[in-house]
Motif scaffolding. Structure first.
Motif, PDB file in Angstrom:
ATOM      1  N   SER A  56       0.821  -1.210   0.000  1.00 30.29           N
ATOM      2  CA  SER A  56       0.000   0.000   0.000  1.00 30.29           C
ATOM      3  C   SER A  56       0.855   1.260   0.000  1.00 30.29           C
ATOM      4  O   SER A  56       1.890   1.327   0.673  1.00 30.29           O
ATOM      5  CB  SER A  56      -0.925   0.016   1.208  1.00 30.29           C
ATOM      6  OG  SER A  56      -1.729   1.182   1.230  1.00 30.29           O
ATOM      7  N   LYS A  57       0.404   2.273  -0.759  1.00 31.67           N
ATOM      8  CA  LYS A  57       1.001   3.601  -0.695  1.00 31.67           C
ATOM      9  C   LYS A  57       0.410   4.404   0.463  1.00 31.67           C
ATOM     10  O   LYS A  57       0.953   5.449   0.829  1.00 31.67           O
ATOM     11  CB  LYS A  57       0.772   4.349  -2.013  1.00 31.67           C
ATOM     12  CG  LYS A  57       1.493   3.743  -3.198  1.00 31.67           C
ATOM     13  CD  LYS A  57       1.246   4.563  -4.454  1.00 31.67           C
ATOM     14  CE  LYS A  57       1.949   3.972  -5.656  1.00 31.67           C
ATOM     15  NZ  LYS A  57       1.715   4.782  -6.885  1.00 31.67           N
ATOM     16  N   HIS A  58      -0.711   3.935   0.992  1.00 32.03           N
ATOM     17  CA  HIS A  58      -1.386   4.602   2.100  1.00 32.03           C
ATOM     18  C   HIS A  58      -1.164   3.794   3.376  1.00 32.03           C
ATOM     19  O   HIS A  58      -1.012   2.568   3.337  1.00 32.03           O
ATOM     20  CB  HIS A  58      -2.881   4.727   1.808  1.00 32.03           C
ATOM     21  CG  HIS A  58      -3.185   5.545   0.586  1.00 32.03           C
ATOM     22  ND1 HIS A  58      -3.217   6.924   0.592  1.00 32.03           N
ATOM     23  CD2 HIS A  58      -3.461   5.168  -0.689  1.00 32.03           C
ATOM     24  CE1 HIS A  58      -3.502   7.368  -0.619  1.00 32.03           C
ATOM     25  NE2 HIS A  58      -3.657   6.324  -1.414  1.00 32.03           N
ATOM     26  N   PRO A  59      -1.160   4.461   4.530  1.00 36.66           N
ATOM     27  CA  PRO A  59      -0.864   3.766   5.779  1.00 36.66           C
ATOM     28  C   PRO A  59      -1.840   2.625   6.074  1.00 36.66           C
ATOM     29  O   PRO A  59      -3.050   2.757   5.872  1.00 36.66           O
ATOM     30  CB  PRO A  59      -0.990   4.876   6.838  1.00 36.66           C
ATOM     31  CG  PRO A  59      -0.770   6.147   6.087  1.00 36.66           C
ATOM     32  CD  PRO A  59      -1.352   5.919   4.731  1.00 36.66           C
ATOM     33  N   ILE A  60      -1.303   1.517   6.530  1.00 37.84           N
ATOM     34  CA  ILE A  60      -2.100   0.386   7.000  1.00 37.84           C
ATOM     35  C   ILE A  60      -2.209   0.489   8.521  1.00 37.84           C
ATOM     36  O   ILE A  60      -1.205   0.635   9.217  1.00 37.84           O
ATOM     37  CB  ILE A  60      -1.454  -0.948   6.595  1.00 37.84           C
ATOM     38  CG1 ILE A  60      -1.472  -1.109   5.073  1.00 37.84           C
ATOM     39  CG2 ILE A  60      -2.168  -2.125   7.262  1.00 37.84           C
ATOM     40  CD1 ILE A  60      -0.717  -2.328   4.566  1.00 37.84           C
ATOM     41  N   ASP A  61      -3.438   0.440   9.004  1.00 35.68           N
ATOM     42  CA  ASP A  61      -3.674   0.518  10.445  1.00 35.68           C
ATOM     43  C   ASP A  61      -3.446  -0.871  11.037  1.00 35.68           C
ATOM     44  O   ASP A  61      -4.382  -1.643  11.257  1.00 35.68           O
ATOM     45  CB  ASP A  61      -5.106   1.000  10.708  1.00 35.68           C
ATOM     46  CG  ASP A  61      -5.361   1.308  12.168  1.00 35.68           C
ATOM     47  OD1 ASP A  61      -4.509   0.955  13.019  1.00 35.68           O
ATOM     48  OD2 ASP A  61      -6.417   1.888  12.484  1.00 35.68           O
ATOM     49  N   THR A  62      -2.192  -1.197  11.292  1.00 35.39           N
ATOM     50  CA  THR A  62      -1.821  -2.556  11.684  1.00 35.39           C
ATOM     51  C   THR A  62      -2.448  -2.983  13.007  1.00 35.39           C
ATOM     52  O   THR A  62      -2.700  -4.172  13.227  1.00 35.39           O
ATOM     53  CB  THR A  62      -0.291  -2.691  11.775  1.00 35.39           C
ATOM     54  OG1 THR A  62       0.231  -1.672  12.642  1.00 35.39           O
ATOM     55  CG2 THR A  62       0.335  -2.536  10.396  1.00 35.39           C
ATOM     56  N   GLU A  63      -2.721  -2.024  13.890  1.00 34.54           N
ATOM     57  CA  GLU A  63      -3.311  -2.378  15.179  1.00 34.54           C
ATOM     58  C   GLU A  63      -4.760  -2.843  15.037  1.00 34.54           C
ATOM     59  O   GLU A  63      -5.289  -3.512  15.931  1.00 34.54           O
ATOM     60  CB  GLU A  63      -3.230  -1.182  16.132  1.00 34.54           C
ATOM     61  CG  GLU A  63      -1.803  -0.831  16.542  1.00 34.54           C
ATOM     62  CD  GLU A  63      -1.764   0.258  17.595  1.00 34.54           C
ATOM     63  OE1 GLU A  63      -2.854   0.735  17.997  1.00 34.54           O
ATOM     64  OE2 GLU A  63      -0.651   0.631  18.014  1.00 34.54           O
ATOM     65  N   ARG A  64      -5.406  -2.491  13.922  1.00 37.61           N
ATOM     66  CA  ARG A  64      -6.811  -2.876  13.724  1.00 37.61           C
ATOM     67  C   ARG A  64      -6.980  -3.973  12.688  1.00 37.61           C
ATOM     68  O   ARG A  64      -8.103  -4.325  12.341  1.00 37.61           O
ATOM     69  CB  ARG A  64      -7.620  -1.641  13.328  1.00 37.61           C
ATOM     70  CG  ARG A  64      -7.704  -0.581  14.419  1.00 37.61           C
ATOM     71  CD  ARG A  64      -8.417   0.658  13.907  1.00 37.61           C
ATOM     72  NE  ARG A  64      -9.770   0.347  13.445  1.00 37.61           N
ATOM     73  CZ  ARG A  64     -10.437   1.081  12.563  1.00 37.61           C
ATOM     74  NH1 ARG A  64      -9.863   2.156  12.024  1.00 37.61           N
ATOM     75  NH2 ARG A  64     -11.665   0.749  12.204  1.00 37.61           N
ATOM     76  N   VAL A  65      -5.876  -4.513  12.179  1.00 36.03           N
ATOM     77  CA  VAL A  65      -5.972  -5.646  11.257  1.00 36.03           C
ATOM     78  C   VAL A  65      -6.597  -6.830  11.978  1.00 36.03           C
ATOM     79  O   VAL A  65      -6.280  -7.126  13.133  1.00 36.03           O
ATOM     80  CB  VAL A  65      -4.582  -6.035  10.713  1.00 36.03           C
ATOM     81  CG1 VAL A  65      -4.651  -7.373   9.988  1.00 36.03           C
ATOM     82  CG2 VAL A  65      -4.048  -4.961   9.772  1.00 36.03           C
ATOM     83  N   ARG A  66      -7.519  -7.502  11.292  1.00 38.51           N
ATOM     84  CA  ARG A  66      -8.098  -8.740  11.837  1.00 38.51           C
ATOM     85  C   ARG A  66      -7.787  -9.883  10.882  1.00 38.51           C
ATOM     86  O   ARG A  66      -7.933  -9.761   9.668  1.00 38.51           O
ATOM     87  CB  ARG A  66      -9.618  -8.605  11.994  1.00 38.51           C
ATOM     88  CG  ARG A  66     -10.060  -7.495  12.914  1.00 38.51           C
ATOM     89  CD  ARG A  66     -11.575  -7.452  13.035  1.00 38.51           C
ATOM     90  NE  ARG A  66     -12.105  -8.573  13.792  1.00 38.51           N
ATOM     91  CZ  ARG A  66     -13.398  -8.884  13.873  1.00 38.51           C
ATOM     92  NH1 ARG A  66     -14.294  -8.161  13.191  1.00 38.51           N
ATOM     93  NH2 ARG A  66     -13.817  -9.912  14.597  1.00 38.51           N
ATOM     94  N   THR A  67      -7.344 -11.008  11.437  1.00 40.91           N
ATOM     95  CA  THR A  67      -7.109 -12.213  10.643  1.00 40.91           C
ATOM     96  C   THR A  67      -8.008 -13.323  11.165  1.00 40.91           C
ATOM     97  O   THR A  67      -8.362 -13.357  12.357  1.00 40.91           O
ATOM     98  CB  THR A  67      -5.636 -12.654  10.708  1.00 40.91           C
ATOM     99  OG1 THR A  67      -5.314 -13.045  12.048  1.00 40.91           O
ATOM    100  CG2 THR A  67      -4.714 -11.529  10.259  1.00 40.91           C
TER     101      THR A  67
END
Length: 425
Positions: free
Chosen positions: A177-188
């Protein structure tokens, strides 16, 4: 589909198209989608970076899988792998802002190597591209269940894993991504059990009528053949949830249709996930949180979903669960002139297909022939400005990147959609 650019071996020893056109790797699908407009066929041409505020989201089953663990890391450790160079050039020519790659073996180092040695080096005159943000996580392919799921008389091997694979992580995924990924809110949702889906299409033995899987097997068997990810991407002050997955091909089984049933339920997962709290309350992510996506959230379902709305082998209605969903925007269908041309040139079963050939995204041997397998499906609150499949016609110099079998990149084509996303909300 689990396919290399040269050869792919499936359960039971089936092989991908040989030079003579012998059959092999399949996949596909279903019923009739709602009325859809189509993008202009000339939009499969390369475009410069966008200056109009739109965001291009793409999916690409790049067939960057390898037969052994660590092989992809080795191949990407130098800038000399020709297939990886071709894949990178396709990405550089189409220039997605957010990109989901599938069949990219899971390895903590591989995504960075691909960036440094391929994407950030201009390929054959294309401009280098930089993605400051990326996300990857483990997948279920090659992770053993400890049971004889394929009933071949032996425990172990790719057919007895949670997802077909010779080693853990084969055929994985990565988001750039060129835009920030909100890693703290990623769900797997790698560990979500199949049996916990209400009304799950669990297979039965056609001879006995009993469950194909024992209760002990169902207590461990996961729904996702790879994984399902909710990856929030921040575009200005707005968040768009990239809903990434790669369901199993609905083939390579028997009359019990265990892969076809699972493919349909893997697609249904996203239907339930975006349908509100009543429908999604059964879902549980790997951190233990229950429920699906908030009704006010914007999203894009992306991936090789291994299901065509008209043709192929998946169960009727499988991809229709998303194409007909009231929250999904199907106003524009990605197209290419290359797919239309290839359908006519290859002929055969392609001429019997019900679906428009310009919608095809994968070049497969017969059966099923060329089909639509790959999708970028935004939520209705996101306006689609344009969309296309990167499938150049034979007279286009860039057709060297897609070509004929053995494919120089992949038997799938990159699919992109341009979305108008307000910077403030």
């Amino acid at each position: 589909m689990h396919l290399t650019s040269l050869l792919w071996t499936a359960p039971g020893g089936l092989h991908r198209r040989t030079i003579g056109g012998v059959l092999v790797a399949l996949l596909a699908t279903l019923l009739i989608a709602p009325a859809e407009a189509t993008a202009r066929p000339d939009r499969d041409k390369p475009t410069p970076d966008r200056l109009d505020g739109t965001v291009r989201v793409a999916t690409f089953n790049a067939s960057l899988n390898r037969p052994g663990e660590g092989d992809l890391r080795r191949d990407l450790s130098t800038p000399k792998d020709q297939q990886a160079r071709n894949v990178a050039e396709i990405i550089q020519r189409t220039r997605p802002d957010v990109l989901l790659l599938q069949e990219f073996d899971h390895d903590p180092e591989a995504p960075g190597l691909f960036s440094r040695n391929y994407l950030e080096r201009g390929q054959s005159g294309a401009e280098a591209i930089h993605y400051p943000y990326r996300f990857t996580a483990p997948v279920n392919t090659g992770v053993q269940t400890g049971f004889d799921l394929d009933r071949d008389g032996e425990v172990g091997g790719p057919g007895d894993a949670h997802g077909f694979g010779d080693f853990p992580g084969q055929y994985g995924m990565v988001v750039y991504s060129k835009h920030p990924i909100d890693t703290e809110r990623v769900r797997t949702f790698q560990n979500q059990l199949w049996k916990d889906m209400p009304g799950a299409l669990l297979p039965t033995d056609p001879e006995s009528g009993e469950s194909w899987y024992t209760s002990e097997e169902l207590d461990v068997l996961r729904l996702s053949s790879k994984s399902h990810w909710d990856v929030p991407v921040r575009v200005g002050r707005r968040t768009v949830h990239v809903l990434a997955s790669h369901p199993t091909p609905p083939v390579f089984d028997g009359p019990e249709d265990r892969n076809g049933l699972r493919n349909s339920d893997e697609i249904r997962f996203w239907k339930d996930y975006v349908s509100g709290p009543r429908t999604s309350r059964w879902i549980r992510d790997d951190a233990g949180r229950h429920g699906g996506l908030d009704a006010r959230s914007s999203f894009v379902v992306a991936g090789d979903l291994n299901s065509d709305p008209h043709d192929g082998d998946s169960r009727p209605g499988s991809i229709g669960q998303l194409l007909e969903h009231p929250r999904v925007n199907t106003s524009v269908t990605p197209t290419s002139r290359g797919a239309l041309e290839e359908s006519r040139v290859q002929g055969g079963v392609n001429l019997q297909h019900e679906g428009p050939p310009e919608h095809d995204t994968a070049d497969f041997a017969e059966p099923p022939g060329n089909i639509r397998a790959d999708y970028v499906l935004p939520s209705r609150d996101l306006r689609v400005r344009d969309a296309a499949v990167f499938w150049p016609t034979a007279d286009d110099p860039l057709s060297r990147l897609t070509g004929e079998y053995p494919f120089p990149s992949s038997d799938h084509r990159l699919v992109w959609v341009d979305l108008e996303i307000a910077r403030h909300r």
